[in-house]
Design an enzyme around this catalytic site. Structure first.
Site, PDB file in Angstrom:
ATOM      1  N   HIS A 139       2.200  -8.686 -22.696  1.00 55.05           N
ATOM      2  CA  HIS A 139       1.450  -7.634 -23.386  1.00 55.05           C
ATOM      3  C   HIS A 139       1.254  -7.917 -24.875  1.00 55.05           C
ATOM      4  CE1 HIS A 139       1.842  -5.483 -19.718  1.00 55.05           C
ATOM      5  NE2 HIS A 139       3.047  -5.012 -19.919  1.00 55.05           N
ATOM      6  N   ALA A 164       0.801  -1.222   0.000  1.00 52.67           N
ATOM      7  CA  ALA A 164       0.000   0.000   0.000  1.00 52.67           C
ATOM      8  C   ALA A 164       0.834   1.272   0.000  1.00 52.67           C
ATOM      9  CB  ALA A 164      -0.936   0.004   1.219  1.00 52.67           C
ATOM     10  N   ASP A 203      -3.073  -7.631 -16.672  1.00 49.84           N
ATOM     11  CA  ASP A 203      -2.216  -7.144 -17.743  1.00 49.84           C
ATOM     12  C   ASP A 203      -2.820  -5.802 -18.132  1.00 49.84           C
ATOM     13  OD1 ASP A 203      -1.137  -6.492 -20.296  1.00 49.84           O
ATOM     14  OD2 ASP A 203      -0.574  -8.582 -20.600  1.00 49.84           O
ATOM     15  N   HIS A 204      -2.166  -4.714 -17.741  1.00 53.78           N
ATOM     16  CA  HIS A 204      -2.833  -3.410 -17.872  1.00 53.78           C
ATOM     17  C   HIS A 204      -3.114  -3.032 -19.327  1.00 53.78           C
ATOM     18  CE1 HIS A 204       1.373  -1.953 -18.376  1.00 53.78           C
ATOM     19  NE2 HIS A 204       0.818  -1.012 -19.103  1.00 53.78           N
ATOM     20  N   ARG A 262       5.270  -2.803   5.354  1.00 54.00           N
ATOM     21  CA  ARG A 262       6.176  -3.171   6.446  1.00 54.00           C
ATOM     22  C   ARG A 262       6.306  -2.046   7.472  1.00 54.00           C
ATOM     23  NH1 ARG A 262       9.527  -7.678   5.672  1.00 54.00           N
ATOM     24  NH2 ARG A 262      10.953  -6.791   7.208  1.00 54.00           N
ATOM     25  N   LYS A 279       0.266   4.274  -5.356  1.00 51.76           N
ATOM     26  CA  LYS A 279       0.175   5.736  -5.381  1.00 51.76           C
ATOM     27  C   LYS A 279      -0.238   6.262  -6.749  1.00 51.76           C
ATOM     28  CE  LYS A 279       4.126   7.847  -5.432  1.00 51.76           C
ATOM     29  NZ  LYS A 279       5.450   8.388  -4.995  1.00 51.76           N
TER      30      LYS A 279
END
Length: 484
Positions: free
Chosen positions: A242, A11, A179-180, A44, A17
């Site tokens: 891809h 995260a 797979d973007h 962590r 982000k």
């Protein structure tokens, strides 16, 4: 849409982000999130809930396509976020996490629907999945879903081992491999291109198509990824996932808009129909290359071997091109040319479908006409162009190409991660890679990787800022074709 808990491993990382938090926020604004949901961020480091929420808000201001101007909406959105520290390999931490998850589920009246998003290094996939099972996080009523990022394995053996580990915890239908590229709107449009357009459906196959070209070019070098990239290369980083996914999507021949299972079955059939390359003829079908010093957009750039963190003797591929054929009734005899590389002249992902020349052009003797092309621009700009031939209004009896073009007129189009997370929330796996596709892709690529490791394929070179090595042009020239 079912209320649920979104558990995010990694995260505090860059992907969260830049992509995940903005995607969740835009889905929330567009009312594409459940009416009640909880987000538990994991990392962590020790971070307070308030600090975590502040970091999420900062990411929205920096990376969201939609500016977070509605303070009340942002406040409500951030109210769903909590943070807990966790060691990915420590079972006791998962038991504490389960207590946090269950407490939030009780507070919000959420059933035990849990989505686990692994935005972490791939070496943590297995221990995380095992600890989810052992701790009880993956048990109880309600659905459980696991989202993982590429790379899915480093080769065929590691991919099979990883899949077996994951399948001991999650069923295949519960695993969503991101797979973007499959989240990009123009790629998702490929599903319906031939199915909803009779003219395309009639032309989609070897009777009318000469060849298909798939390009993903980058202007960047290795940047901060030298340690990872020098042991990965263009084949693993781009081609095996891809590029082969784009090939599966563009070759779809669906009679109608189809269900997720039907789409994935067709993609699996395409992967199965990829004709294996013969070891002794690899150089007739593939090109391996590495960039050297050159000029890019008017600025000098160093060669790959001079990049920080790259071994001076490295033979890693930064460019890869392949000539593929399918053993498929619709596509037999049609070459698919695929290329990808770094430090090329432009950043672009596109598919070009070249149609066959007619037997008789109807033009004057000796006069040639340009090929008809369908160009699908996937990024950075999205659009579609059809190149036809027309009589020139300025030069009598001269035929010249003309373009019919479409560019998306929509503002604030959802980005890839929004589309994919939304689909996962709805249990729609159409645009996620099924294990069969992943395994078949690795099986096709495996002989190439072995040949590279044994240095049995020539390593070509190209200057940064160019379109790649000359050998890539020769790859098409043997068929009488050229890159578009």
């Amino acid at each position: 849409m079912d209320s649920m808990t979104f558990v995010l491993f990694g995260a505090t990382g860059d992907l969260a982000k830049r992509k995940i938090y903005p995607a969740l926020y835009n889905l929330y604004v567009d009312q594409k999130m459940p009416s009640s949901f909880s987000v538990i961020g994991l990392g962590r480091r020790e971070v307070s809930d308030a600090d975590f929420q502040a970091r999420v808000e900062a990411s929205l201001h920096t990376f969201s396509r939609r500016s977070p101007e509605d303070a009340a909406k942002v406040r409500d959105f951030l109210g769903a976020f909590r943070y807990t520290s966790l060691n990915n390999t420590k079972l006791e931490d998962y038991k504490k996490l389960l207590e946090v998850v269950e407490q939030r589920e009780q507070e919000l009246g959420i059933p035990q629907n849990r989505m686990f998003y692994l935005s972490v290094a791939p070496e943590f996939f297995e221990p995380i999945a095992e600890n989810i099972k052992e701790s009880g996080l993956g048990s109880g009523s309600g659905w459980k879903r696991l989202i993982i990022e590429k790379p899915f394995g480093h080769d065929l053996v590691s991919a099979i081992q990883l899949n077996e580990k994951l399948n001991s915890t999650f069923a295949e239908e519960e695993i969503y491999r991101i797979d973007h590229f499959l989240g990009k709107p123009m790629v998702q449009n490929l599903e319906v291109l031939s199915a909803t357009n009779p003219v395309m459906h009639a032309l989609w196959g070897n009777h009318y198509i000469s060849n298909v070209q798939i390009t993903a070019s980058e202007t960047v070098g290795v940047e901060e990824r030298a340690e990872y990239y020098d042991h990965t290369g263009a084949v693993r980083d781009m081609f095996q996932n891809h590029m082969l996914q784009l090939l599966m999507m563009i070759s779809l021949h669906l009679p109608k808009k189809s269900s997720p299972d039907e789409v994935r079955a067709k993609k699996r059939n395409t992967a199965q129909s990829l004709i294996p390359l013969e070891e002794e003829a690899l150089d007739q079908h593939i090109v391996r290359a590495q960039y050297q010093a050159g000029d890019l957009q008017g600025k000098p750039v160093v060669g790959y071997l001079d990049e920080p963190g790259i071994e001076a003797t490295s033979k890693n591929d930064t460019y890869f091109a392949a000539r593929l054929f399918l053993d498929d009734p619709f596509w037999t005899g049609v070459p698919f040319y695929v290329r990808t590389g770094k430090r090329l002249s432009e950043k672009s992902t596109r598919i070009v479908v070249e149609f066959k020349q007619p037997l008789s052009t109807g033009t004057s003797e000796g006069e040639s006409v340009s090929a008809n092309l369908l160009t699908i621009d996937i990024g950075p700009k999205e659009g579609m162009r059809l190149t036809l031939n027309s009589k020139s209004p300025m030069h009598h009896d001269t035929i010249e190409p003309m373009e019919l073009s479409f560019n998306s007129s929509y503002d604030n189009v959802p980005e890839a991660y929004e589309n994919l997370i939304f689909d996962a929330l709805r249990s729609d796996a159409t645009f996620f890679a099924h294990w069969d596709e992943v395994e078949l892709s690795w099986r096709w690529v495996e002989p190439i990787l072995k040949a590279f490791a044994a240095d049995e394929v020539p390593l070509n070179y190209y200057a940064a800022g160019t379109e790649g090595p000359a050998a890539a042009d020769e790859l098409l020239a043997q068929d009488g074709n050229r890159w578009h």
